[in-house]
Structure formats: C-alpha cells, structure tokens
Write a protein that holds these residues in place. Structure first.
Motif, PDB file in Angstrom:
ATOM      1  N   ASP A  68       0.826  -1.211   0.000  1.00  0.00           N
ATOM      2  CA  ASP A  68       0.000   0.000   0.000  1.00  0.00           C
ATOM      3  C   ASP A  68       0.860   1.259   0.000  1.00  0.00           C
ATOM      4  N   GLU A  69       1.984   1.209   0.722  1.00  0.00           N
ATOM      5  CA  GLU A  69       2.874   2.371   0.741  1.00  0.00           C
ATOM      6  C   GLU A  69       3.440   2.628  -0.657  1.00  0.00           C
ATOM      7  N   ARG A  70       3.840   1.553  -1.338  1.00  0.00           N
ATOM      8  CA  ARG A  70       4.359   1.677  -2.700  1.00  0.00           C
ATOM      9  C   ARG A  70       3.288   2.252  -3.633  1.00  0.00           C
ATOM     10  N   LEU A  71       2.059   1.739  -3.502  1.00  0.00           N
ATOM     11  CA  LEU A  71       0.956   2.237  -4.328  1.00  0.00           C
ATOM     12  C   LEU A  71       0.698   3.717  -4.059  1.00  0.00           C
ATOM     13  N   LEU A  72       0.710   4.111  -2.797  1.00  0.00           N
ATOM     14  CA  LEU A  72       0.494   5.517  -2.445  1.00  0.00           C
ATOM     15  C   LEU A  72       1.588   6.395  -3.049  1.00  0.00           C
ATOM     16  N   ARG A  73       2.822   5.944  -2.981  1.00  0.00           N
ATOM     17  CA  ARG A  73       3.923   6.713  -3.579  1.00  0.00           C
ATOM     18  C   ARG A  73       3.730   6.869  -5.090  1.00  0.00           C
ATOM     19  N   GLU A  74       3.311   5.780  -5.752  1.00  0.00           N
ATOM     20  CA  GLU A  74       3.069   5.835  -7.203  1.00  0.00           C
ATOM     21  C   GLU A  74       1.946   6.823  -7.534  1.00  0.00           C
ATOM     22  N   LEU A  75       0.879   6.775  -6.760  1.00  0.00           N
ATOM     23  CA  LEU A  75      -0.251   7.680  -6.990  1.00  0.00           C
ATOM     24  C   LEU A  75       0.145   9.135  -6.773  1.00  0.00           C
ATOM     25  N   LEU A  76       0.918   9.397  -5.724  1.00  0.00           N
ATOM     26  CA  LEU A  76       1.382  10.765  -5.466  1.00  0.00           C
ATOM     27  C   LEU A  76       2.318  11.238  -6.570  1.00  0.00           C
ATOM     28  N   SER A  77       3.153  10.347  -7.056  1.00  0.00           N
ATOM     29  CA  SER A  77       4.064  10.697  -8.144  1.00  0.00           C
ATOM     30  C   SER A  77       3.281  11.038  -9.412  1.00  0.00           C
ATOM     31  N   ARG A  78       2.268  10.225  -9.717  1.00  0.00           N
ATOM     32  CA  ARG A  78       1.417  10.494 -10.894  1.00  0.00           C
ATOM     33  C   ARG A  78       0.673  11.814 -10.754  1.00  0.00           C
ATOM     34  N   ALA A  79       0.140  12.070  -9.556  1.00  0.00           N
ATOM     35  CA  ALA A  79      -0.593  13.307  -9.332  1.00  0.00           C
ATOM     36  C   ALA A  79       0.309  14.518  -9.508  1.00  0.00           C
ATOM     37  N   THR A  80       1.539  14.406  -9.046  1.00  0.00           N
ATOM     38  CA  THR A  80       2.510  15.502  -9.199  1.00  0.00           C
ATOM     39  C   THR A  80       2.845  15.716 -10.660  1.00  0.00           C
TER      40      THR A  80
END
Length: 129
Positions: free
Chosen positions: A112-124
C-alpha cells in the motif's frame, strides 16, 4: 432441539451504502428508490432504502431530482469515491493534519505504501502538465 428461526446477518451501515451506490452506478440514469429496492432483491424495506439514500445525499455521494411525487437519485461518486470522501472529512476534522497523515502512512503495509507513492508521483506529474 429448539425451533428458532435463523435471522439474516445484520449488515453495517457502510455496507448498505456501498450496495446502494453500486446499484445506482448500474442505472442508465437517475433511479428511484423503488428501482434500487427492486435491484437489491427486495431484501430491504423501501423506507430503509430511502434512509440510506438520504444519508448518502447528506454525505454528498448522491444527488436527487424530483420525479413525480418522489425523487430520482444519481451517484456523484462510486464506492471508492465515498471512502475517499470519508477519509478527507476525518482528516479535515483534525487539528494536526501532519500527525494524522504520518500515522496513516506508517501504518500502511509495503504494498500500500508503494501504491500511495506511485499515486502521489502520478498526481505531481499530472499537475506539471
């Protein structure tokens, strides 16, 4: 041997809201409470369906429009959107947002932490476009 009738399992409020949102999401357009009740298999009383729809309206998860003497209901968000709305509402109610977010992130599993990082990276990245 006792002759007791088995009661159906009692569902939680969130579960019922999820079911109603799911059914509304399948509709081709605005749907009445009767239509929702019918698609749920008639397991719930009409008044229960109305109560759930009214709660979803108060949470901003559905809208309604007049349809004769009743209302037709439309989902604003799916189940994931409703969960996100609840999370945001809880976060908005806290005075120390950083502490809440830090506690949330540290409680996540590695996936979940990895997924959250990916989502934040995409949003940025989308924000930079």
């Amino acid at each position: 041997m006792t002759n007791q009738r088995q009661r159906p399992r009692r569902r939680g409020q969130g579960e019922l809201e999820g079911l109603v949102l799911s059914v509304l999401g399948e509709a081709d357009g605005p749907a009445t409470a009767g239509w929702v009740q019918e698609r749920l298999g008639g397991d719930l009383a009409y008044t229960t369906v109305i109560t759930i729809l009214t709660r979803l309206l108060a949470k901003g998860a559905v809208t309604r429009e007049r349809a004769g003497r009743s209302f037709a209901w439309t989902p604003v968000a799916d189940q994931a959107g409703l969960a996100a709305h609840k999370m945001r509402k809880l976060l908005d109610g806290e005075s120390d947002r950083e502490a809440v977010l830090a506690s949330f992130v540290t409680s996540l599993g590695p996936g979940d932490e990895r997924l959250l990082r990916e989502l934040l990276s995409r949003a940025t990245a989308e924000g930079e476009d």
